[in-house]
Design an enzyme around this catalytic site. Structure first.
Site, short mmCIF file in Angstrom:
data_model
loop_
_atom_site.label_atom_id
_atom_site.label_comp_id
_atom_site.label_asym_id
_atom_site.label_seq_id
_atom_site.Cartn_x
_atom_site.Cartn_y
_atom_site.Cartn_z
N CYS A 49 0.75 -1.42 0.07
CA CYS A 49 -0.41 -0.40 -0.07
C CYS A 49 0.54 1.41 -0.20
O CYS A 49 2.01 1.43 0.88
CB CYS A 49 -0.65 0.10 1.03
N CYS A 52 0.70 3.05 3.49
CA CYS A 52 0.66 3.32 4.46
C CYS A 52 2.56 3.49 5.29
O CYS A 52 2.55 3.89 4.29
CB CYS A 52 0.86 0.97 4.89
N HIS A 114 -4.15 0.39 7.87
CA HIS A 114 -4.89 0.32 6.44
C HIS A 114 -5.99 -0.13 7.08
O HIS A 114 -6.57 -0.97 5.79
CB HIS A 114 -3.76 -1.33 5.81
N ASN A 154 -13.70 9.60 -1.29
CA ASN A 154 -14.42 8.43 -2.06
C ASN A 154 -13.78 7.07 -1.40
O ASN A 154 -12.93 6.85 -0.99
CB ASN A 154 -12.89 8.06 -3.05
N SER A 162 -9.60 3.62 -5.48
CA SER A 162 -8.10 1.89 -5.62
C SER A 162 -8.28 1.50 -4.19
O SER A 162 -7.34 0.89 -4.22
CB SER A 162 -7.53 2.48 -6.46
N HIS A 165 -6.67 1.41 2.27
CA HIS A 165 -6.07 2.24 3.58
C HIS A 165 -6.64 3.82 3.78
O HIS A 165 -7.25 5.24 2.55
CB HIS A 165 -4.87 3.23 2.74
N HIS A 167 -8.33 7.21 4.03
CA HIS A 167 -7.80 8.10 3.62
C HIS A 167 -8.67 9.46 2.88
O HIS A 167 -9.50 8.70 2.67
CB HIS A 167 -6.35 8.58 2.23
N GLN A 169 -8.91 13.24 0.22
CA GLN A 169 -8.87 14.31 -0.94
C GLN A 169 -9.01 15.70 -0.25
O GLN A 169 -10.27 16.12 0.63
CB GLN A 169 -7.93 13.75 -2.35
ZN ZN Z 1 -2.36 1.40 3.38
#
Ligand code: ZN
Ligand code: ZN
Ligand code: ZN
Length: 351
Positions: A49, A52, A114, A154, A162, A165, A167, A169
């Site tokens: 990833c 990570c 993750h 998203n 995709s 993890h 997160h 933006q």
């Molecule tokens: Zn990750």
């Protein structure tokens, strides 16, 4: 007109757009549901990833061994800060028009873990995410070229994310993007003609007969808006009138964390799978102008319709005419409210 039976169209009071509602086409949204697919659980750390801690990103940068949240400039940013202002209008006919768009794109990892999501993170961990958003809003909003900060998440492969993890933006731009620009214009007109805030009035109206409210706390209300297009769309509004994260009272950091956790964990219960969605905040532009019309809120747009496998598509009449929905916002809200009332599970909380 019976809103529960007759085909009708509803006005989106925030955008002045309409949505077609066809309640007779289906009875209850959760009928015909297929058994939830077992989802492979993610590892706490994935060596492949790029988000990570300690891992190498595609651009060749190594992530630090971060312990809480982690912010970095997007390696493949859609916008660049050094873009010079310029405007093109071929032969001044207003037909071939383009404008340069300076901007900054960043990524915020919510956690080093993750395998967590806003639905499974602990409240204190989510508060760190909210504080990071506030810090980014202040920093980016203070830049001269940046007039709007769009924070969005998203979630899930169905929404094009995709990487699982956790997160989000931030795309900060020189111009005000289409969706908030449209809403701000409508809110401005409402404030001028009513001398009151549109969303303050709307939330008060929804609370008078709370058929569309999903859950609420001291700071925020989560509801399926009267004009929702997506089957399980949710609008999160602050109770207090303010325009941006910059104006959060300390307790609003906590109550926003709580409502985000409740909304996302409720979503995960709808079909027994991690619920995909796009969510984001709409707040005051950072253009140096007062925006008394702007009321802080977040939109959740999840694509799932009847099961984990059946998503709503915006095609045909929706693409060429008007968005349409079968299940009413009220029945979606009822389903979500029942699930929100169930004891949330914290089985994957990181502490
Ligand atoms: Zn990750
Ligand atoms: Zn307001
Ligand atoms: Zn909005």
């Amino acid at each position: 007109m019976k809103l529960t039976e007759d085909p009708h169209r509803r006005l989106n009071a925030l955008t002045n757009e309409w949505v077609l509602v066809s309640p007779h086409r289906t009875t209850r949204p959760w009928q015909g549901e297929v058994a939830p697919r077992p989802t492979a659980s993610e590892p706490a750390y994935d060596p492949n990833c790029y988000l990570c801690p300690g891992n190498m990103r595609a651009g060749g940068t190594q992530n630090p061994a971060y312990a809480t949240t982690f912010v970095f400039e997007n390696d493949f940013a859609a916008l660049k800060p050094e873009t010079a202002h310029a405007r093109l209008d071929v032969d001044n006919m207003g037909l071939l028009v383009a404008e340069a768009e300076p901007g900054i794109c960043r990524v915020i990892c919510f956690s080093p873990r993750h395998d967590l999501t806003l639905a499974t993170m602990g409240l204190q961990e989510i508060e760190l995410v909210v504080r990071t958003w506030v810090g980014q809003f202040r920093e980016l909003g203070g830049l001269e070229n940046i007039n709007h900060i769009q924070i969005f998440e998203n979630r899930g492969a169905m929404m094009g994310a995709s990487n699982p993890h956790p997160h989000c933006q931030i795309w900060s731009t020189s111009s005000i993007p289409e969706a908030p620009s449209k809403e701000l214009a409508v809110q401005r007109v409402y404030l001028k003609s009513h001398t009151r805030c549109l969303l303050c009035d709307y939330v008060a109206l929804e609370q008078r007969q709370p058929v569309r409210v999903v859950c609420e706390n001291d700071g925020f209300v989560a509801l399926v808006p009267f004009w929702a297009v997506w089957p399980f769309e949710i609008l999160v509004c602050s109770r207090r009138h303010f325009g941006s994260m910059n104006e959060f009272a300390p307790e609003e950091v906590q109550s926003l964390s709580d409502i985000l956790h409740r909304v996302t964990s409720t979503y995960d219960k709808v079909f027994g799978v991690p619920f995909p969605y796009s969510m984001g905040f709409h707040q005051s532009p950072t253009d140096g102008i007062e925006h008394p019309e702007c009321h802080f809120h977040a939109h959740f747009y999840p694509p799932l319709l009847r099961s984990a496998a059946i998503r709503k598509f915006m095609v045909g009449f929706e693409m060429l005419g008007t968005p349409q929905r079968d299940i009413t916002p009220e029945s979606a809200a009822e389903r979500l409210r029942e699930l929100a009332g169930a004891q949330p599970r914290h089985d994957k909380a990181g502490h």
